[in-house]
Scaffold this active site. Sequence first.
Site, PDB file in Angstrom:
ATOM      1  CE  LYS A 167      32.426 -25.010  -0.930  1.00 44.37           C
ATOM      2  NZ  LYS A 167      32.542 -25.313  -2.374  1.00 44.37           N
TER       3      LYS A 167
ATOM      4  CE1 TYR B  22       8.863  -3.690  13.431  1.00 41.86           C
ATOM      5  CE2 TYR B  22      10.109  -5.736  13.205  1.00 41.86           C
ATOM      6  CZ  TYR B  22       9.990  -4.449  13.710  1.00 41.86           C
ATOM      7  OH  TYR B  22      10.987  -3.935  14.475  1.00 41.86           O
TER       8      TYR B  22
ATOM      9  NE  ARG C 265      32.249 -22.433 -10.054  1.00 40.13           N
ATOM     10  CZ  ARG C 265      31.863 -23.120  -8.983  1.00 40.13           C
ATOM     11  NH1 ARG C 265      30.634 -22.994  -8.539  1.00 40.13           N
ATOM     12  NH2 ARG C 265      32.668 -23.925  -8.340  1.00 40.13           N
TER      13      ARG C 265
ATOM     14  CG  MET D 113      17.964  -8.201  12.892  1.00 44.55           C
ATOM     15  SD  MET D 113      18.823  -6.624  12.993  1.00 44.55           S
ATOM     16  CE  MET D 113      18.178  -5.755  11.577  1.00 44.55           C
TER      17      MET D 113
END
Length: 373
Positions: free
Chosen positions: A36, A263, A134, A311
Amino acid sequence: MYERAEARIDLGALKHNCARLRRRIGPDVELAPVLKADGYGHGAAHCAAAAIEAGVDRIAVATAREALQVRAMDAEVPILVLGALAPGEVEVAIMAGADVSVWDPLFVGSVATAARAAGRVTGLHVKYDTGMGRLGSSDPEVVMATAQAVNESPDLKLEALWTHFATADDPDPAFMDLQRGRLSDLGERARSLHPGLKLHAANSAALISDPATHFDLVRPGVAVYGMDPFGRDPSECDLRPVLSLHSYVATVKRFEPGMSAGYGRTWIAGEPTTVVTVPVGYGDGVRRGLSNVGEVLINGRRHRFVGTISMDNITVEVGNAAVAVGDEVTLIGSQGEETITAEQVAAKLGTINYEITCAISPRVPRSSSGDRV
Ligand SMILES: *Cc1c(COP(=O)(O)O)cnc(C)c1O
């Protein structure tokens, strides 16, 4: 490095891990690796191909689209969808020829309708919630009624009764034992009505810690990728990490005291030093929480991130080490004697190894190599 950033996937290591897990379960238990979330961030397609080459019995996935992706790789391999399916996804899963999970007699009816429309008898695995709280039904009578409804439909085949552990990675086995007992008790009852019904429960942690959880099939995920379900060093269980993450030194810059990187100026040089820029950032899945604490390997030595992660870039202080533009940077993996594991990165972030590899974004190409077993 031909790429700005690259996740290298060692399929030989993946096959090695499958072989180690096979040795633990023996020849009579089905091995169903979980692919998955794009194979825990490793790239589902090449991992599926390698797992199939390693001789696994089936592939487990969470969603219908994931089932379709695996089916595109291999026309024959049995596939099991573990997760909940929205109405449109039922058709996709059936089209992929996958078995699906059910826990409600009404839902069984809609799967039967879709199976009939597709002209494809579909295998169902009835999920019993023994304590995860769940998916699945926690009421044994609803579970039995669901199995009965499956058994009565000519368009469906009752394959298994299964559950999922909440605490398999916990050193205290008490709750896992309770869940296991619930599955085996109801499994015995269900088998008296439905001979040949399979039972399954084990994830990686249960597979490794307790053979009594193996039943007829195991569903290891994280261990297949060579990560440790207990957050330890994977080599303790002879698991080999499949993924390594690399980038390169794009600039080398001399810093004088008072100069800052990144930053918000969260790091300011206190003495003369050298800072390099590595063109990988949180847009690639290098989590911003690693700012000023993460580490990389360059020329076989550990160096610390300085300043805030951007980023697309990180900055790393290398002090007086000899580092040049173009040198390879390893964010996860080994250089020489040094290794940074996903487990170490996770510990710095207060999370688990699973989240580290799943977070590596689609912007990072996955290249695969290795047929060593
Ligand atoms: C993800 C998942 C697994 C695999 O768990 P690991 O801890 O990665 O081994 C097994 N079963 C189910 C139902 C899952 O969702």
